[in-house]
Design a protein around this motif. Sequence first.
Motif, PDB file in Angstrom:
ATOM      1  N   GLY A 169    -109.152  64.229 -85.432  1.00 52.55           N
ATOM      2  CA  GLY A 169    -109.032  62.940 -86.097  1.00 52.55           C
ATOM      3  C   GLY A 169    -108.475  61.852 -85.205  1.00 52.55           C
ATOM      4  N   SER A 170    -108.228  62.157 -83.931  1.00 54.25           N
ATOM      5  CA  SER A 170    -107.759  61.135 -82.992  1.00 54.25           C
ATOM      6  C   SER A 170    -108.233  61.495 -81.599  1.00 54.25           C
ATOM      7  CB  SER A 170    -106.234  61.031 -83.030  1.00 54.25           C
ATOM      8  OG  SER A 170    -105.646  62.229 -82.595  1.00 54.25           O
ATOM      9  N   CYS A 171    -108.162  60.521 -80.700  1.00 59.96           N
ATOM     10  CA  CYS A 171    -108.575  60.772 -79.322  1.00 59.96           C
ATOM     11  C   CYS A 171    -107.619  60.081 -78.365  1.00 59.96           C
ATOM     12  CB  CYS A 171    -110.003  60.310 -79.081  1.00 59.96           C
ATOM     13  SG  CYS A 171    -110.242  58.521 -79.181  1.00 59.96           S
ATOM     14  N   ASP A 172    -107.548  60.607 -77.159  1.00 64.67           N
ATOM     15  CA  ASP A 172    -106.735  59.979 -76.118  1.00 64.67           C
ATOM     16  C   ASP A 172    -107.586  58.952 -75.384  1.00 64.67           C
ATOM     17  OD1 ASP A 172    -108.396  61.447 -74.416  1.00 64.67           O
ATOM     18  OD2 ASP A 172    -106.817  62.836 -73.804  1.00 64.67           O
ATOM     19  N   PHE A 173    -107.006  58.300 -74.383  1.00 59.36           N
ATOM     20  CA  PHE A 173    -107.707  57.225 -73.687  1.00 59.36           C
ATOM     21  C   PHE A 173    -108.976  57.720 -72.997  1.00 59.36           C
ATOM     22  CE2 PHE A 173    -108.253  54.624 -69.776  1.00 59.36           C
ATOM     23  CZ  PHE A 173    -108.752  53.496 -70.407  1.00 59.36           C
ATOM     24  N   GLU A 174    -108.891  58.856 -72.337  1.00 59.07           N
ATOM     25  CA  GLU A 174    -110.057  59.382 -71.634  1.00 59.07           C
ATOM     26  C   GLU A 174    -111.208  59.622 -72.607  1.00 59.07           C
ATOM     27  OE1 GLU A 174    -111.064  63.608 -69.838  1.00 59.07           O
ATOM     28  OE2 GLU A 174    -109.511  62.584 -68.662  1.00 59.07           O
ATOM     29  N   ALA A 175    -110.925  60.259 -73.742  1.00 59.13           N
ATOM     30  CA  ALA A 175    -111.958  60.527 -74.744  1.00 59.13           C
ATOM     31  C   ALA A 175    -112.516  59.226 -75.309  1.00 59.13           C
ATOM     32  CB  ALA A 175    -111.400  61.394 -75.861  1.00 59.13           C
ATOM     33  N   TYR A 176    -111.643  58.233 -75.482  1.00 58.25           N
ATOM     34  CA  TYR A 176    -112.068  56.912 -75.964  1.00 58.25           C
ATOM     35  C   TYR A 176    -113.069  56.294 -74.998  1.00 58.25           C
ATOM     36  CZ  TYR A 176    -111.425  51.800 -76.383  1.00 58.25           C
ATOM     37  OH  TYR A 176    -111.609  50.442 -76.454  1.00 58.25           O
ATOM     38  N   VAL A 177    -112.755  56.319 -73.706  1.00 55.84           N
ATOM     39  CA  VAL A 177    -113.643  55.727 -72.698  1.00 55.84           C
ATOM     40  C   VAL A 177    -114.983  56.453 -72.675  1.00 55.84           C
ATOM     41  CG1 VAL A 177    -114.002  55.347 -70.217  1.00 55.84           C
ATOM     42  CG2 VAL A 177    -111.793  54.803 -71.259  1.00 55.84           C
ATOM     43  N   SER A 227     -98.977  55.899 -80.323  1.00 56.79           N
ATOM     44  CA  SER A 227     -98.939  57.349 -80.131  1.00 56.79           C
ATOM     45  C   SER A 227     -99.692  57.807 -78.873  1.00 56.79           C
ATOM     46  CB  SER A 227     -99.555  58.035 -81.351  1.00 56.79           C
ATOM     47  OG  SER A 227    -100.928  57.689 -81.453  1.00 56.79           O
ATOM     48  N   ASN A 228    -100.309  56.862 -78.184  1.00 55.21           N
ATOM     49  CA  ASN A 228    -101.175  57.170 -77.038  1.00 55.21           C
ATOM     50  C   ASN A 228    -102.420  57.946 -77.449  1.00 55.21           C
ATOM     51  OD1 ASN A 228     -99.709  55.813 -75.011  1.00 55.21           O
ATOM     52  ND2 ASN A 228     -98.267  57.521 -74.944  1.00 55.21           N
ATOM     53  N   THR A 229    -102.717  57.904 -78.742  1.00 57.13           N
ATOM     54  CA  THR A 229    -103.971  58.425 -79.268  1.00 57.13           C
ATOM     55  C   THR A 229    -104.501  57.396 -80.252  1.00 57.13           C
ATOM     56  OG1 THR A 229    -102.921  59.610 -81.105  1.00 57.13           O
ATOM     57  CG2 THR A 229    -103.281  60.852 -79.050  1.00 57.13           C
ATOM     58  N   LEU A 230    -105.791  57.458 -80.473  1.00 56.05           N
ATOM     59  CA  LEU A 230    -106.421  56.502 -81.369  1.00 56.05           C
ATOM     60  C   LEU A 230    -107.057  57.265 -82.521  1.00 56.05           C
ATOM     61  CD1 LEU A 230    -106.958  53.469 -81.544  1.00 56.05           C
ATOM     62  CD2 LEU A 230    -109.070  53.847 -80.292  1.00 56.05           C
ATOM     63  N   ALA A 231    -106.585  57.005 -83.728  1.00 62.53           N
ATOM     64  CA  ALA A 231    -107.144  57.618 -84.934  1.00 62.53           C
ATOM     65  C   ALA A 231    -108.295  56.758 -85.438  1.00 62.53           C
ATOM     66  CB  ALA A 231    -106.067  57.742 -86.009  1.00 62.53           C
ATOM     67  N   VAL A 232    -109.193  57.367 -86.180  1.00 67.74           N
ATOM     68  CA  VAL A 232    -110.353  56.633 -86.684  1.00 67.74           C
ATOM     69  C   VAL A 232    -109.918  55.428 -87.515  1.00 67.74           C
ATOM     70  CG1 VAL A 232    -110.721  58.086 -88.720  1.00 67.74           C
ATOM     71  CG2 VAL A 232    -112.636  56.846 -87.736  1.00 67.74           C
ATOM     72  N   GLY A 233    -108.859  55.563 -88.301  1.00 72.39           N
ATOM     73  CA  GLY A 233    -108.370  54.443 -89.103  1.00 72.39           C
ATOM     74  C   GLY A 233    -107.882  53.287 -88.248  1.00 72.39           C
ATOM     75  N   SER A 241    -115.027  54.280 -93.430  1.00 73.89           N
ATOM     76  CA  SER A 241    -116.132  54.860 -94.194  1.00 73.89           C
ATOM     77  C   SER A 241    -116.389  56.301 -93.779  1.00 73.89           C
ATOM     78  CB  SER A 241    -117.400  54.035 -93.968  1.00 73.89           C
ATOM     79  OG  SER A 241    -117.814  54.163 -92.619  1.00 73.89           O
ATOM     80  N   ASP A 242    -117.155  56.991 -94.601  1.00 76.20           N
ATOM     81  CA  ASP A 242    -117.573  58.347 -94.252  1.00 76.20           C
ATOM     82  C   ASP A 242    -118.442  58.328 -93.001  1.00 76.20           C
ATOM     83  OD1 ASP A 242    -116.216  59.507 -96.358  1.00 76.20           O
ATOM     84  OD2 ASP A 242    -117.945  59.536 -97.686  1.00 76.20           O
ATOM     85  N   PHE A 243    -119.248  57.274 -92.847  1.00 73.93           N
ATOM     86  CA  PHE A 243    -120.081  57.152 -91.648  1.00 73.93           C
ATOM     87  C   PHE A 243    -119.204  57.080 -90.401  1.00 73.93           C
ATOM     88  CE2 PHE A 243    -122.389  54.617 -88.472  1.00 73.93           C
ATOM     89  CZ  PHE A 243    -123.510  55.418 -88.309  1.00 73.93           C
ATOM     90  N   ALA A 244    -118.153  56.267 -90.443  1.00 76.60           N
ATOM     91  CA  ALA A 244    -117.239  56.160 -89.303  1.00 76.60           C
ATOM     92  C   ALA A 244    -116.586  57.506 -89.008  1.00 76.60           C
ATOM     93  CB  ALA A 244    -116.173  55.101 -89.578  1.00 76.60           C
ATOM     94  N   ASN A 245    -116.188  58.212 -90.044  1.00 75.73           N
ATOM     95  CA  ASN A 245    -115.599  59.540 -89.853  1.00 75.73           C
ATOM     96  C   ASN A 245    -116.583  60.496 -89.186  1.00 75.73           C
ATOM     97  OD1 ASN A 245    -113.074  58.963 -90.955  1.00 75.73           O
ATOM     98  ND2 ASN A 245    -113.719  59.513 -93.008  1.00 75.73           N
ATOM     99  N   ARG A 246    -117.839  60.446 -89.632  1.00 79.83           N
ATOM    100  CA  ARG A 246    -118.857  61.323 -89.045  1.00 79.83           C
ATOM    101  C   ARG A 246    -119.065  61.008 -87.569  1.00 79.83           C
ATOM    102  NH1 ARG A 246    -122.761  63.916 -92.715  1.00 79.83           N
ATOM    103  NH2 ARG A 246    -122.161  63.467 -94.850  1.00 79.83           N
ATOM    104  N   VAL A 247    -119.141  59.715 -87.237  1.00 80.55           N
ATOM    105  CA  VAL A 247    -119.330  59.316 -85.837  1.00 80.55           C
ATOM    106  C   VAL A 247    -118.160  59.805 -85.006  1.00 80.55           C
ATOM    107  CG1 VAL A 247    -119.446  57.357 -84.241  1.00 80.55           C
ATOM    108  CG2 VAL A 247    -120.816  57.348 -86.344  1.00 80.55           C
ATOM    109  N   PHE A 248    -116.952  59.567 -85.490  1.00 86.43           N
ATOM    110  CA  PHE A 248    -115.756  59.964 -84.758  1.00 86.43           C
ATOM    111  C   PHE A 248    -115.729  61.479 -84.538  1.00 86.43           C
ATOM    112  CE2 PHE A 248    -112.000  57.821 -83.305  1.00 86.43           C
ATOM    113  CZ  PHE A 248    -111.048  58.824 -83.143  1.00 86.43           C
ATOM    114  N   CYS A 249    -116.033  62.236 -85.572  1.00 85.35           N
ATOM    115  CA  CYS A 249    -116.044  63.704 -85.449  1.00 85.35           C
ATOM    116  C   CYS A 249    -117.140  64.170 -84.501  1.00 85.35           C
ATOM    117  CB  CYS A 249    -116.214  64.357 -86.810  1.00 85.35           C
ATOM    118  SG  CYS A 249    -114.749  64.222 -87.849  1.00 85.35           S
TER     119      CYS A 249
END
Length: 120
Positions: free
Chosen positions: A69-77, A32-38, A49-57
């Motif tokens: 709930g997802s990020c693009d490549f720039e946000a990932y970097v 999708s060119n985005t990365l979801a926490v899952g 985990s809830d911890f992973a969700n908190r970090v991602f948010c």
Amino acid sequence: PASERIFKYLHLAPCEVDVLYSLFRTADADNSNTLAVGELMEFLDLKHSDFANRVFCMLEYMRGWHVSGSCDFEAYVVSVWNICTLDTDEFRDFVFELYDADESGYLDREEALDLVVDIT
């Protein structure tokens, strides 16, 4: 482009950006060119985990974006860079902020319990 300026600001060489892009594309299971926490948790072979969700948010919040709930490549970097460059004190503060839900500067009993449950 804006992404190139950001990567340059982070002192990332083109070959390093290429490696990060390759990892991002591998983790992006649905292409999708985005990365979801899952997807990230599965790629890293970590339990969702809830911890992973908190970090991602929190990472999305730090970037000033609506939590999707997802990020693009720039946000990932930028997120990887932010996490990897935290020193011990900054990392402690980062985790504290994840659980100080009422932003009181203290963890009450419920917030502390959430922290312990999420990391165990």
